[in-house]
Write a protein that holds these residues in place. Structure first.
Motif: not given
Ligand SMILES: [Zn+2]
Length: 185
Positions: A160-182
């Protein structure tokens, strides 16, 4: 280090309590409505949007005929807030990384900048946040993780995968974090 007065500088006092439930509402195998079972995790999390009291409730399929009573679903959104065993959200880690890498701020300056943004942080904590950020950047599919994922597929019939992009402020680079839910990554 400066003398401390009053509360410890890294004490986090929550402003808001949030109960998260899994994004799935019905069993993916038999379609029965998932039922609340236990608290999967409870912690105080400092985010750039405030300090939160986060409850992640585990649900399961109550249909005995379905045979998966011990498969629990948690909220991917709650798990996506921060690394396990830490109290600081990914958006804070990414901001710390940017302050250090791009703006070349010292640990003292980072600690002060976070405290100004209502995230009380000691210098020692600011240093640890930076180390966690580096750990995140290095995170990848090691052989140990691959073995764990194989076990999860065997036990639960899939991932069960989920992916989330983290961007502290608009216009900055985004860090993508993928995690498994089970599993417990
Ligand atoms: Zn079911």
């Amino acid at each position: 280090m400066k003398a401390r007065r009053g509360l410890p500088r890294n004490r986090l006092i929550p402003e808001k309590r949030i109960y998260f439930r899994p994004e799935l509402t019905h069993c993916p195998d038999c379609g029965t409505k998932l039922k609340r079972h236990h608290t999967a995790s409870h912690k105080i999390v400092a985010t750039l949007k405030g300090i939160l009291d986060v409850w992640n409730m585990a649900y399961h399929c109550p249909n005995e005929a379905c045979g998966k009573l011990e498969r629990y679903f948690r909220s991917a959104q709650a798990d996506a807030l921060c690394l396990k065993h830490t109290s600081y959200a990914y958006d804070v880690l990414v901001l710390v990384g940017e302050m250090r890498f791009k703006q070349h701020m010292t640990v003292t300056e980072i600690s002060e900048a976070l405290t100004q943004r209502a995230i009380p942080t000691s210098e020692r904590h600011a240093m640890r946040l930076y180390e966690w950020y580096l750990t995140l950047l290095r995170a990848s599919l090691t052989d140990d993780v691959k073995e764990d994922l194989k076990k999860i597929v065997k036990e639960h019939g899939g991932l069960l995968l989920s992916m989330d992009g983290v961007q502290p402020e608009k216009g900055n680079e985004t860090l993508y974090v993928v995690r498994e839910g089970f599993g417990r990554f």
